[in-house]
Design a protein around this motif. Structure first.
Motif, PDB file in Angstrom:
ATOM      1  N   MET A 187       6.737  -6.141  -4.618  1.00  0.00           N
ATOM      2  CA  MET A 187       6.074  -4.861  -4.832  1.00  0.00           C
ATOM      3  C   MET A 187       4.745  -4.816  -4.099  1.00  0.00           C
ATOM      4  SD  MET A 187       8.142  -3.288  -6.720  1.00  0.00           S
ATOM      5  CE  MET A 187       9.377  -3.494  -7.975  1.00  0.00           C
ATOM      6  N   ILE A 188       4.025  -5.927  -4.199  1.00  0.00           N
ATOM      7  CA  ILE A 188       2.718  -5.980  -3.524  1.00  0.00           C
ATOM      8  C   ILE A 188       2.913  -5.856  -2.021  1.00  0.00           C
ATOM      9  CG2 ILE A 188       0.687  -7.413  -3.094  1.00  0.00           C
ATOM     10  CD1 ILE A 188       1.083  -8.628  -5.845  1.00  0.00           C
TER      11      ILE A 188
ATOM     12  N   THR B 178       3.833  -2.280  -1.024  1.00  0.00           N
ATOM     13  CA  THR B 178       2.681  -1.371  -1.082  1.00  0.00           C
ATOM     14  C   THR B 178       1.766  -1.593   0.110  1.00  0.00           C
ATOM     15  OG1 THR B 178       2.811  -1.673  -3.460  1.00  0.00           O
ATOM     16  CG2 THR B 178       0.927  -0.461  -2.628  1.00  0.00           C
ATOM     17  N   TRP B 179       1.543  -2.873   0.438  1.00  0.00           N
ATOM     18  CA  TRP B 179       0.712  -3.187   1.605  1.00  0.00           C
ATOM     19  C   TRP B 179       1.328  -2.601   2.872  1.00  0.00           C
ATOM     20  CZ3 TRP B 179       2.156  -6.284   5.768  1.00  0.00           C
ATOM     21  CH2 TRP B 179       1.126  -6.588   6.680  1.00  0.00           C
TER      22      TRP B 179
ATOM     23  N   VAL C 158       3.360  -0.060   3.239  1.00  0.00           N
ATOM     24  CA  VAL C 158       3.326   1.394   3.330  1.00  0.00           C
ATOM     25  C   VAL C 158       1.897   1.900   3.517  1.00  0.00           C
ATOM     26  CG1 VAL C 158       3.732   3.514   2.034  1.00  0.00           C
ATOM     27  CG2 VAL C 158       5.446   1.732   2.038  1.00  0.00           C
ATOM     28  N   LYS C 159       0.937   1.218   2.896  1.00  0.00           N
ATOM     29  CA  LYS C 159      -0.417   1.745   2.943  1.00  0.00           C
ATOM     30  C   LYS C 159      -1.198   1.299   4.171  1.00  0.00           C
ATOM     31  CE  LYS C 159      -2.435   3.330  -1.264  1.00  0.00           C
ATOM     32  NZ  LYS C 159      -2.037   3.004  -2.625  1.00  0.00           N
TER      33      LYS C 159
ATOM     34  N   ARG D 159       5.216   7.339   6.259  1.00  0.00           N
ATOM     35  CA  ARG D 159       4.665   8.413   5.435  1.00  0.00           C
ATOM     36  C   ARG D 159       4.634   9.724   6.200  1.00  0.00           C
ATOM     37  NH1 ARG D 159      -0.802   6.845   4.043  1.00  0.00           N
ATOM     38  NH2 ARG D 159      -0.593   4.958   5.283  1.00  0.00           N
TER      39      ARG D 159
ATOM     40  N   ASN E 179       8.724   8.546  -4.328  1.00  0.00           N
ATOM     41  CA  ASN E 179       7.435   8.017  -4.748  1.00  0.00           C
ATOM     42  C   ASN E 179       7.583   6.549  -5.113  1.00  0.00           C
ATOM     43  OD1 ASN E 179       5.271   7.329  -6.557  1.00  0.00           O
ATOM     44  ND2 ASN E 179       4.817   9.518  -6.647  1.00  0.00           N
ATOM     45  N   ILE E 180       6.850   5.674  -4.410  1.00  0.00           N
ATOM     46  CA  ILE E 180       7.079   4.234  -4.609  1.00  0.00           C
ATOM     47  C   ILE E 180       6.599   3.732  -5.958  1.00  0.00           C
ATOM     48  CG2 ILE E 180       6.496   1.964  -3.741  1.00  0.00           C
ATOM     49  CD1 ILE E 180       6.735   3.070  -0.976  1.00  0.00           C
ATOM     50  N   PRO E 181       5.351   3.946  -6.343  1.00  0.00           N
ATOM     51  CA  PRO E 181       4.984   3.494  -7.690  1.00  0.00           C
ATOM     52  C   PRO E 181       5.837   4.166  -8.759  1.00  0.00           C
ATOM     53  CG  PRO E 181       3.099   4.523  -6.585  1.00  0.00           C
ATOM     54  CD  PRO E 181       4.221   4.553  -5.613  1.00  0.00           C
TER      55      PRO E 181
END
Lengths: 413, 319, 344
Positions: B179-180, B183-184, B186-187, B196, B264-266
Motif C-alpha cells: 500500500m505504501i 501510494t508513493w 501514484v503520488k 492521474r 479512489n485508491i485509499p
C-alpha cells in the motif's frame, strides 16, 4: 457476400448430426438391453465413481456382456457438471429423461447422491424403470419418517416401487456416530453442521436425534454456506460457544460439499476437537482435501465394509480389481459391482425386455448370494437387509477401520 | 433460516473475528485496488479481474509443486521462506503480464466504443479465464498443503487471548508495504502523475504529450500485479484453490471498490477492510448464505444511493 | 406486393426447421430428445432478455434470476406438497405475471442508473434472488428442489389424452407445446415492437434524454420493458419446471453464468432482432448441448477417453467467452442485426 457466410454458418450445426449418424456407429442391435449408470463423473467424486464404474463393468464382464438372448450395453452417464463440481438436478434429470426415452434401457444404476435420487426417482418411477442405488442412503427415499410427511410417496407417483439400494439407510448410520462419540471417544459436547442437501441435512438430523438420546449435549445444528472458500469465521464462532469449544463436530455432508475444508479449518482452529463425518466423505478425495493432521482427529462412518475387510467373494473382487486396474478400489466400488450383479441376475431370470417384469424381479431379490458382500435380500421398501457399518480413522493417508458393527448380520459368503 | 446471534464468550469471539476481518479485508483490498485503478483510468468494470486472481493462485500451486519436485519435501524454515519469496516475486509479474496482454488484445481495439462494449468483452474474458483455470486446476479443488507446508500453522504471537497466526501475519506483512509503495508510486513518480492525468481526462492527457496507451497498459500491469500478490498470500493462508474461486472473491473485492469509491485508491483500501469485517462478523454471527446477500445488498444500496462511494470519485456523468 | 424482410424469412425458416425436427430420426443420431425442448425454452428466455437489452438498451445481467422465480412459482403451484396443485395453464400464467411483478418491483430502484451501474445492480439482484430462493426452502424447495411436478395440462380436463398426468410433458407433445408458446411470444413481441410502447422503448435505447425531451416518460418505459422481459423470462421458467418435473437448484440453474450465456446467445444472433435472437440461441445452445455432446461421444468411442483435453465440453465456457469477445470486436450488432429504417 455476408449472406453466403451466414448461410454456411447456419448449415454447420445441422450437418454434424448427419455425419455422426450416417456413419452407422450409433446403430444398435435389436436384442440389446441397456444398463445406465448415473454417477458424478466430474469433480472430486470422480475418484470414487471411477472405481464404481469399474465395478459395474467387472460384473458385466463376468457375464461376457450377454445375458440370455440379450446383449448388455452399459452407458456410463454423468450427473455432475463442471460448473458446480458435483451433481446437479438438471444433469440428473436429463439422465433420467434420456433413460426413459431410450426403449432399450431396463435398469438405472445410481445415483450416488440422495438429493439426485429425490430428483430422478419420480421420473423413473412413472416410467417403471428399476433403480438400484449403490450409495444413496437418505432415509426418506424409501421409508416414512418424522421430518417429512410427504416422503416417500412423493417419489412414487405411479404408486408402485422402483427404487432399491444395496447399502443401509441413514437412520441407522447417524446414531452410530453418536454412539461412537459417547461410548468409544467418551466425549460429551457436540456441534452439528450440515450442507443443506437432502443427504447431509438428513443424516445430521439423524445424528442429532441419536446424540440427544444418548445424553450428549448438542450445541447447535447449523447449515454451512457451501459456496464459501473457507470457514474460519464459523470455526471461531464454534470455538467460542457457550461453555467453551465442543469436544466433537459432526458434519453431515460430502467431500464435494466442502467436507475437507471443514476438517481443515476445524483442525487449525480447535486442536482438541474431533470430527465425525458420514459415508459421503469416505473417499481419497476427502483425505486429500482435508490436508494434514488428520490422525486421531477425524473419523468416518460408512454403511458397509471397508474394502480391506471384505472376505470370501468380496476379497476375490478386490484382488481381481487390483489385478485388472492396477489400483485399489475405493469403498463404494464393490457396491457398484453388487448393484450390477443384482440387475444382471434379474434380467437373466426374466429373460424378457420388459421394464416392469425386470423391476418386479429386482424388488423381489431374496437371499442374493451371487455378489461380493454376502447373502442379503431387499425388504418390502427396497432396502437391503445387509446392515454392516464401519467406523474408520485416517492413518497415513488411508482409511483404517477401527470398528465394525453388525445390524442384521448377513451370513458368511 | 434467519440469522442467529452467537451467544457465549462474546468478548473473545469479537476480537478473533476482528483479526480475521482485518486479514480477509487486506486480501479484498489488494484485489479491489486492481478494480479501482482500471476503472479510474478507462471506466471499465474489469469482470475478469477476480479470475486473474484465480490464475495467480493456480500459478502459485504449480510453482510450489515444481519447487517440491526439485528440492524435495519442504517444511517451514529456510527453504520454505525462499520459496515464498520466489512466489511473491514471480506470480505477481505473471498476473501483471497476463493483464497487459488481455488489455492489448481485447480492450485496446475498443477504446472508442460505447461503454457497454468493453464491459461485455470483459465478461467474455472472464469466461475464458475461468475455463483456463478449469483446465489448469481441474474440476476438483486442490490443496497447497498437500504439496508443501510453506507457512506454519502455529501462532506467531498472542494479543491478549487472541492468537495471531503466522499465516495471518504473512498477509499483513505483505499488504502494508504494498500500500505504501503504491501510494508513493501514484503520488510522487512521473508515471503516477501520468496515470492521474489520464484518469482525469484522457484526451487532455494525450494533448499534453502523455502516451496514454502505455499509461493504460501500466495501470493494467499494476492491477494484475496486485491481484497476483493477493493470490499468493491467499493461497498461503487458506491453502485451497479451485477454479471457481475468482467469482465470489472478485465480487466481494469489487463491492469493496465501490464502497470506497471506485477510482479512489485509499477508498479501495477502506472498502476492502470494511468488507472484510462484514465478511468475518457476518460469518461469525449469522448463518451461511446471509453473508452473501448482505454484501450484495450493500453493493446495490451504494450503487443506487451513493455510487461515488464513501470517499468519492473523480468521474463525472457526461451528457 | 412487398417481399418479406430478411429477418422475417430467417424467422420463418427457423420455425419450419424446428417444427420438422422431431420427425427426423433423432435417436439414430444419438440426440437426446429433451435437449431440443431446452432449446425452445431458452429461446423464450432469450426473447425476454431481448426486450430489456435489445429493444430498450438496458444491460441486464440478472435475467436468469427471473427464470428461476418463474420456475419456483410454477413448482410451488403444481407440487403435491402444497395444497394449490393447479393445472399447468394456471401455473404458467401466474408464473409469468408473478415474475413480471417482481421485475417491476426490482426495476423501480434502478431507473435512475446508467449503463454499467445498472448492469451491476442487476447482477447484485440476481445473486440476492438466488440467496432468497435458497434460504426460504420451506416454500421454494431451495437446494433440495420441489420434485414430482406432474400437473394436468388444462383445467377441467381430467385424465384424457391431454390431461393424463405427465403424458403431455413427454417428447414430442411438450416440444410442440413449447414451440407453440414460442411462436405466440415471438409474434406477440413483434406486435410490441411495432406498437407505440415498442417505439418508445427504442427511443429510450437510442437517446434517453432526447426521448424525455420529446414528451415520453423514460422511467415508465424502462419499467415496462423490465416487467415484460421479466414476465417472458418467468414464462420460460415455468416451462423449465415442467420440462424437468422439478425446480432444480437455484445456484446451479439460475446463476450469473446462465445470465451471461443467454446474453452471449442474443449478442451472437443480433441484438433487438427477434429472428436473430432465435438463431443465436439455436446456434450457441444447439452447439453447446447437442453438437458438442455428439462430438464428445464419437471422440470417446474413437480415441482416448478420460483425457480432459479431448472433451469438447471442457471448453464450453471458453467458447461462450470467445463468442462475446469476438462479437464485440467485430460485429457488435450481431449476425442478424436489426435493420433500422426499412420495413420489417
Amino acid at each position: 457476400m455476408r449472406f453466403r457466410w451466414f448461410h454456411i454458418l447456419l448449415v454447420f450445426p445441422f450437418a454434424i448430426p448427419f455425419s455422426a449418424g450416417c456413419s452407422g456407429c450409433n446403430k444398435r442391435e435389436a436384442n440389446t438391453i441397456v444398463i445406465v449408470s448415473s454417477l458424478p463423473r466430474t469433480g472430486s467424486a470422480k475418484g470414487q465413481t471411477d472405481t464404481m464404474v469399474n465395478g459395474i463393468k467387472m460384473a458385466i464382464d463376468e457375464y461376457d456382456g450377454k445375458v440370455g438372448d440379450f446383449k448388455i450395453l452399459f452407458q456410463d452417464k454423468d450427473d455432475a457438471e463442471a460448473s458446480s463440481g458435483q451433481w446437479t438436478a438438471a444433469a440428473e434429470t436429463a439422465n433420467a429423461n434420456a433413460a426413459v426415452n431410450d426403449k432399450d434401457v431396463m435398469v438405472y444404476i445410481g445415483p450416488y447422491n440422495s438429493g439426485a435420487a429425490a430428483v430422478s426417482m419420480p421420473i423413473l418411477n412413472k416410467a417403471g424403470i428399476a433403480m438400484i442405488s449403490p450409495a444413496a442412503t437418505a432415509t426418506g427415499l424409501t421409508k416414512k419418517n418424522a421430518d417429512n410427511k410427504d416422503e416417500p410417496d412423493i417419489y412414487r407417483p405411479s404408486g408402485k416401487l422402483n427404487f432399491t439400494r444395496v447399502v443401509p439407510t441413514d437412520d441407522l448410520q447417524g446414531p452410530i456416530a453418536a454412539r461412537f462419540i459417547a461410548e468409544e471417544l467418551k466425549k460429551k459436547r457436540v456441534y452439528v453442521l450440515n450442507d443443506n442437501e437432502r443427504y447431509g441435512e438428513g443424516i445430521a438430523k439423524e445424528f442429532e436425534a441419536g446424540a440427544r438420546k444418548l445424553g450428549l449435549t448438542v450445541l447447535g445444528n447449523e447449515k454451512i454456506n457451501v459456496a464459501q472458500q473457507e470457514f474460519g469465521s464459523l470455526m471461531t464462532k464454534i470455538k467460542n460457544s457457550e461453555g467453551g469449544p465442543p469436544d466433537a463436530i459432526y458434519f453431515g455432508g460430502t467431500t464435494q460439499s466442502k467436507g475437507g475444508q471443514v476438517a481443515k479449518d476445524m483442525i487449525k482452529s480447535m486442536p482438541n476437537c474431533v470430527l465425525l463425518v458420514p459415508d459421503g466423505c469416505y473417499e481419497k478425495a476427502f483425505i486429500d482435501s482435508a490436508g494434514a493432521g488428520l490422525e486421531g482427529r477425524v473419523f468416518v462412518t460408512f454403511g458397509g465394509q471397508d474394502p480391506t475387510r471384505l472376505t470370501g467373494a468380496g476379497k476375490t473382487f478386490v484382488e481381481k480389481y487390483k489385478e485388472k486396474y492396477k489400483t485399489d478400489p475405493e469403498a463404494y466400488a464393490v457396491y457398484g459391482y453388487e448393484a450390477a450383479k443384482v440387475a444382471l441376475a434379474a434380467i437373466k431370470k426374466v429373460n424378457k425386455k420388459d421394464r416392469d417384469a425386470i423391476r418386479e424381479a429386482i424388488l423381489g431379490t431374496k437371499n442374493f448370494s451371487e455378489g461380493a458382500i454376502g447373502t442379503w435380500s431387499f425388504d418390502e421398501n427396497g432396502d437391503t437387509t445387509a446392515q454392516i457399518f464401519t467406523i474408520s480413522e485416517i492413518k497415513n493417508g488411508n482409511f483404517v477401520p477401527v470398528k465394525e458393527l453388525n445390524g442384521l448380520k448377513p451370513s458368511a459368503p | 433460516m434467519l440469522p442467529l446471534l452467537a451467544d457465549g464468550n462474546s468478548g473473545n469471539l469479537f476480537w478473533e473475528l476482528l483479526v480475521n476481518g482485518l486479514v480477509m479485508g487486506s486480501l479484498f483490498a489488494l484485489i479491489a485496488l486492481g478494480y479501482s485503478l482500471v476503472y479510474g483510468i478507462i471506466e471499465l468494470v474489469n469482470f475478469a479481474h477476480g479470475d486473474l486472481f484465480m490464475l495467480g493462485a493456480a500459478m502459485t500451486y504449480t510453482l510450489t509443486a515444481l519447487a517440491v519436485s526439485w528440492f524435495g519435501v519442504v517444511t517451514p524454515g529456510g527453504m520454505s521462506f525462499a520459496i515464498v519469496l520466489g512466489l511473491l516475486l514471480i506470480v505477481p509479474f505473471f498476473c501483471g503480464g497476463v493483464n497487459v496482454v488481455i488489455d492489448r488484445v481485447v480492450y485496446r481495439p475498443l477504446r472508442q466504443s460505447p461503454r457497454l462494449v468493453p464491459l461485455v468483452s470483459a465478461l467474455g474474458v472472464s469466461f475464458v479465464l475461468v475455463n483456463i483455470g478449469q483446465l489448469w486446476i481441474g474440476t476438483a479443488p486442490v490443496s497447497l498443503e498437500n504439496k508443501a507446508q510453506l507457512v506454519s500453522d502455529a501462532s506467531l504471537t498472542q494479543i491478549g487471548e487472541v492468537p495471531i497466526k503466522w499465516k495471518d501475519a504473512v498477509v499483513l506483512i505483505t499488504v502494508v508495504p504494498v500500500m505504501i509503495g503504491l501510494t508513493w508510486l501514484v503520488k510522487f513518480t512521473r508515471m503516477g502523475k501520468a496515470m492521474r492525468a489520464t484518469a482525469q481526462n484522457l484526451v487532455a492527457a494525450q494533448l499534453m504529450g502523455i502516451g496514454v496507451q502505455r499509461v493504460i497498459a501500466s495501470t493494467f500491469f499494476i492491477g494484475g500485479y496486485l491481484a497476483g500478490l493477493a493470490a499468493v498470500v491467499y493461497t498461503l493462508k487458506i491453502g485451497r484453490i479451485e477454479y471457481q474461486m475468482g467469482f465470489q472473491n472478485g465480487l466481494y473485492a469489487f463491492t469493496a471498490a465501490i464502497v470506497g469509491g471506485i477510482g479512489n485508491i485509499p477508498g479501495a483500501v477502506l472498502g476492502g477492510l470494511l468488507l472484510g469485517f462484514i465478511y468475518s462478523f457476518g460469518g461469525g454471527y449469522s448463518q451461511g448464505n446471509w453473508v452473501d446477500a448482505l454484501i450484495f445488498g450493500v453493493l446495490i444500496v451504494l450503487l443506487i444511493f451513493r455510487p461515488t462511494g464513501l470517499l468519492g470519485s473523480r468521474t463525472r456523468e457526461k451528457v | 406486393m412487398t417481399l418479406p424482410s430478411r429477418s422475417a424469412i430467417a424467422g420463418g425458416v427457423l420455425f419450419a426447421l424446428l417444427a420438422v425436427l422431431p420427425q427426423l430420426p433423432l435417436a439414430d443420431w444419438a440426440i437426446p430428445a429433451n435437449l431440443l425442448t431446452e432449446l425452445l425454452i431458452l429461446s423464450i428466455l432469450a426473447l425476454g432478455l431481448n426486450v430489456i437489452l435489445g429493444t430498450t438498451g438496458l444491460l441486464h445481467l440478472g435475467i436468469a434470476a427471473f427464470y428461476g422465480i418463474g420456475c419456483c412459482i410454477a413448482g410451488i403451484l403444481t407440487t403435491s406438497i402444497f395444497p394449490f396443485q393447479t393445472n399447468f395453464l394456471v401455473a404458467m400464467m401466474v408464473s409469468a405475471f408473478g415474475t413480471a411483478l417482481v421485475g417491476l418491483i426490482l426495476g423501480a430502484p434502478v431507473l435512475r442508473l446508467r449503463g454499467d451501474y445498472l448492469a451491476l445492480v442487476t447482477l447484485g439482484f440476481g445473486q440476492i434472488v438466488i440467496t432468497v430462493l435458497l434460504e426460504f426452502e420451506n416454500i421454494t424447495g431451495g437446494k433440495k428442489t420441489l420434485q414430482g411436478l406432474f400437473p394436468p395440462l388444462l383445467p377441467f380436463v381430467s385424465e384424457g389424452t391431454l390431461g393424463r398426468r405427465g403424458e403431455w410433458q413427454s417428447f414430442p407433445h411438450f416440444y410442440y407445446l413449447c414451440l407453440g408458446l414460442l411462436a405466440i411470444v415471438y409474434l406477440g413481441l413483434g406486435n410490441l415492437e411495432r406498437s407505440r410502447l415498442g417505439r418508445g422503448l427504442v427511443a429510450v435505447r437510442e437517446d434517453e434524454l432526447a426521448a424525455g425531451a420529446m414528451g415520453l416518460n423514460p422511467a415508465r418505459l424502462k419499467l415496462s420493458a423490465l416487467a415484460i422481459g421479466a414476465g417472458v423470462a418467468g414464462l420460460a421458467g415455468s416451462l423449465f419446471a415442467m420440462h424437468n418435473t422439478n425446480t432444480t437448484e437455484p445456484q446451479n440453474s439460475f446463476n450469473f453464468n446462465w445470465s451471461i450465456i443467454i446474453l452471449a446467445a442474443i449478442i451472437l444472433g443480433g441484438l433487438s432482432s427477434r429472428a436473430g435472437v432465435l438463431w443465436g440461441v439455436v446456434l450457441l445452445m444447439g452447439f453447446d448441448k447437442i453438437v458438442s455432446r455428439i462430438i464428445d461421444d464419437s471422440l470417446q468411442a474413437a480415441a482416448a477417453d478420460g483425457n480432459a483435453a479431448f472433451r469438447l465440453s471442457n471448453y464450453r465456457l471458453m467458447i461462450f467467452g470467445l463468442v462475446l469477445i469476438v462479437m464485440m470486436r467485430f460485429r457488435p450488432n450481431g449476425l442478424l442485426p436489426e435493420r433500422r429504417g426499412t420495413s420489417k
